[in-house]
Design a protein around this motif. Sequence first.
Motif, mmCIF file in Angstrom:
data_model
loop_
_atom_site.group_PDB
_atom_site.id
_atom_site.type_symbol
_atom_site.label_atom_id
_atom_site.label_comp_id
_atom_site.label_asym_id
_atom_site.label_seq_id
_atom_site.Cartn_x
_atom_site.Cartn_y
_atom_site.Cartn_z
ATOM 1 N N PRO A 67 0.807 -1.219 0.000
ATOM 2 C CA PRO A 67 0.000 0.000 0.000
ATOM 3 C C PRO A 67 0.843 1.274 0.000
ATOM 4 O O PRO A 67 1.918 1.331 0.632
ATOM 5 N N ILE A 68 0.360 2.272 -0.696
ATOM 6 C CA ILE A 68 0.940 3.618 -0.641
ATOM 7 C C ILE A 68 0.391 4.299 0.615
ATOM 8 O O ILE A 68 -0.703 3.975 1.082
ATOM 9 N N SER A 69 1.153 5.228 1.168
ATOM 10 C CA SER A 69 0.679 5.948 2.352
ATOM 11 C C SER A 69 0.907 7.442 2.186
ATOM 12 O O SER A 69 1.788 7.873 1.436
ATOM 13 N N SER A 70 0.088 8.219 2.871
ATOM 14 C CA SER A 70 0.252 9.679 2.886
ATOM 15 C C SER A 70 -0.490 10.209 4.105
ATOM 16 O O SER A 70 -1.010 9.437 4.925
ATOM 17 N N GLY A 71 -0.551 11.522 4.230
ATOM 18 C CA GLY A 71 -1.297 12.119 5.328
ATOM 19 C C GLY A 71 -2.780 11.822 5.188
ATOM 20 O O GLY A 71 -3.347 11.987 4.104
ATOM 21 N N ILE A 72 -3.380 11.378 6.283
ATOM 22 C CA ILE A 72 -4.803 10.990 6.247
ATOM 23 C C ILE A 72 -5.481 11.447 7.538
ATOM 24 O O ILE A 72 -4.879 11.401 8.612
ATOM 25 N N VAL A 73 -6.728 11.914 7.408
ATOM 26 C CA VAL A 73 -7.595 12.111 8.574
ATOM 27 C C VAL A 73 -8.595 10.959 8.563
ATOM 28 O O VAL A 73 -9.191 10.651 7.526
ATOM 29 N N ALA A 74 -8.734 10.310 9.720
ATOM 30 C CA ALA A 74 -9.606 9.134 9.798
ATOM 31 C C ALA A 74 -10.458 9.189 11.055
ATOM 32 O O ALA A 74 -10.111 9.851 12.039
ATOM 33 N N GLU A 75 -11.575 8.466 11.004
ATOM 34 C CA GLU A 75 -12.474 8.361 12.155
ATOM 35 C C GLU A 75 -12.246 7.019 12.848
ATOM 36 O O GLU A 75 -12.110 5.983 12.189
ATOM 37 N N VAL A 76 -12.182 7.054 14.169
ATOM 38 C CA VAL A 76 -12.065 5.817 14.947
ATOM 39 C C VAL A 76 -13.448 5.163 14.979
ATOM 40 O O VAL A 76 -14.406 5.735 15.504
ATOM 41 N N ILE A 77 -13.566 3.967 14.391
ATOM 42 C CA ILE A 77 -14.870 3.297 14.356
ATOM 43 C C ILE A 77 -14.941 2.138 15.355
ATOM 44 O O ILE A 77 -16.022 1.629 15.638
ATOM 45 N N GLU A 78 -13.797 1.732 15.878
ATOM 46 C CA GLU A 78 -13.755 0.724 16.937
ATOM 47 C C GLU A 78 -12.426 0.892 17.660
ATOM 48 O O GLU A 78 -11.407 1.172 17.024
ATOM 49 N N SER A 79 -12.430 0.737 18.995
ATOM 50 C CA SER A 79 -11.186 0.942 19.736
ATOM 51 C C SER A 79 -11.039 -0.034 20.894
ATOM 52 O O SER A 79 -11.965 -0.254 21.666
ATOM 53 N N LEU A 121 -4.871 18.475 7.374
ATOM 54 C CA LEU A 121 -3.945 17.974 6.354
ATOM 55 C C LEU A 121 -3.356 19.129 5.552
ATOM 56 O O LEU A 121 -2.479 18.918 4.715
ATOM 57 N N GLY A 122 -3.871 20.330 5.783
ATOM 58 C CA GLY A 122 -3.446 21.486 4.998
ATOM 59 C C GLY A 122 -2.845 22.561 5.862
ATOM 60 O O GLY A 122 -1.748 22.418 6.403
ATOM 61 N N VAL A 123 -3.589 23.640 6.037
ATOM 62 C CA VAL A 123 -3.046 24.827 6.694
ATOM 63 C C VAL A 123 -2.667 24.574 8.155
ATOM 64 O O VAL A 123 -1.751 25.204 8.682
ATOM 65 N N LEU A 124 -3.327 23.627 8.834
ATOM 66 C CA LEU A 124 -2.963 23.294 10.218
ATOM 67 C C LEU A 124 -2.196 21.971 10.303
ATOM 68 O O LEU A 124 -1.973 21.441 11.395
ATOM 69 N N GLY A 125 -1.774 21.453 9.151
ATOM 70 C CA GLY A 125 -1.019 20.202 9.102
ATOM 71 C C GLY A 125 0.344 20.419 8.485
ATOM 72 O O GLY A 125 0.941 21.496 8.628
ATOM 73 N N MET A 126 0.833 19.414 7.775
ATOM 74 C CA MET A 126 2.182 19.494 7.197
ATOM 75 C C MET A 126 2.337 20.664 6.228
ATOM 76 O O MET A 126 3.396 21.267 6.137
ATOM 77 N N THR A 127 1.258 20.989 5.509
ATOM 78 C CA THR A 127 1.317 22.110 4.567
ATOM 79 C C THR A 127 1.638 23.410 5.293
ATOM 80 O O THR A 127 2.572 24.135 4.926
ATOM 81 N N GLY A 128 0.859 23.729 6.317
ATOM 82 C CA GLY A 128 1.070 24.952 7.076
ATOM 83 C C GLY A 128 2.402 24.957 7.785
ATOM 84 O O GLY A 128 3.104 25.986 7.828
ATOM 85 N N LEU A 129 2.779 23.806 8.351
ATOM 86 C CA LEU A 129 4.065 23.712 9.053
ATOM 87 C C LEU A 129 5.233 23.925 8.100
ATOM 88 O O LEU A 129 6.214 24.603 8.432
ATOM 89 N N THR A 130 5.136 23.347 6.907
ATOM 90 C CA THR A 130 6.199 23.510 5.904
ATOM 91 C C THR A 130 6.343 24.980 5.517
ATOM 92 O O THR A 130 7.455 25.516 5.444
ATOM 93 N N ALA A 131 5.202 25.629 5.273
ATOM 94 C CA ALA A 131 5.223 27.051 4.904
ATOM 95 C C ALA A 131 5.802 27.904 6.025
ATOM 96 O O ALA A 131 6.714 28.713 5.804
ATOM 97 N N TYR A 132 5.290 27.733 7.219
ATOM 98 C CA TYR A 132 5.682 28.567 8.364
ATOM 99 C C TYR A 132 7.151 28.367 8.731
ATOM 100 O O TYR A 132 7.906 29.334 8.891
ATOM 101 N N LEU A 133 7.563 27.100 8.875
ATOM 102 C CA LEU A 133 8.917 26.830 9.372
ATOM 103 C C LEU A 133 9.976 27.081 8.302
ATOM 104 O O LEU A 133 11.053 27.584 8.612
#
Length: 331
Positions: A67-79, A121-133
């Motif tokens: 499998p390929i992987s990348s940044g993902i937002v997911a919902e916990v459906i069982e824990s 995944l964007g402005v408050l994720g790696m995208t925003g961090l990359t831009a800011y830092l």
Amino acid sequence: MNKTILLEKRPVGKPQLSDFKFVSNEVESINAGELLLKTTYVSVDPYLRGRMSDAKSYVPPFELHKPISSGIVAEVIESKNESFKKGDFVSGLLAWKEIQKSNGEGLLKVDASKAPLSTYLGVLGMTGLTAYLGLTEIGKPKKGETIVISGAAGAVGSVVGQIAKIFGCKVIGIAGTDDKVAMLKTSLGFDEAINYNTTKNMAAAIKEAAPNGVDIYFDNVGGPISDAVLFNINRFARIIICGAISVYNKTELPTSVSVQPFLVKNSALMQGFIVSNYAEKFPEAIQELSQWLAEGKLKYQETIVNGFDTIPQAFLDLFDGKNSGKMLVKI
């Protein structure tokens, strides 16, 4: 059935849909300490192209038939993990699967009540961090300075320009369509914007937009556009190398001007980076970005495609500039 996207072949040049393979399997059951995640948003990013090649880089290449992987937002459906409960949303580096299990490592809880899930995944994720830092750690912007940003309508570039405006800089963006140029100047508040596809002489166009020269260059594309910027840099300019999307799919060795004379003549700094270099600064960066977002000082652009099956095509569309801002797939 549960779908997964595998890397079937290593791309030669520009990736093709045939380089990916969809497979279906049963949803896995979880054991003590594990949780089951249902994918909500998938981030597709240019850097993934590098991981599809079997070449040494700052992250290991993807394995074939895995499998390929990348940044993902997911919902916990069982824990069965004390740290997470059903209904929580998390972000992390996860596989391109509709449903997957996790032991919870590397997952960050995200709050849908504070900001839309996609922003993590964007402005408050790696995208925003990359831009800011990248901008603050290497660019060190000062009020009154001039910054040029290539790939300015992309996910990172569009955030860099807005942060530079907050710091009091004159901001010039380079993008590939008239619509993107208009968006940069109206929606995002850039001072100037240049369409590289309709500009015959980029070096002259940059000089006209930046008559006092360029103090900071945030480079997302490399290639001839970056060569043109070099002719306009000031003494002690800082050149931030974030990406080089223009050459990621090239099979021949790219030709560029020699950077050394420009750097020596102007006592300029050129530095590449990856965002994880500054991992210890992530919390303060997210706090700053969140505050600017809440205050309305930071806008974000998203291109959202719907459906798990569209992930490979959404990734390919990055290389044709079909996105404004962050490219996401909503499942």
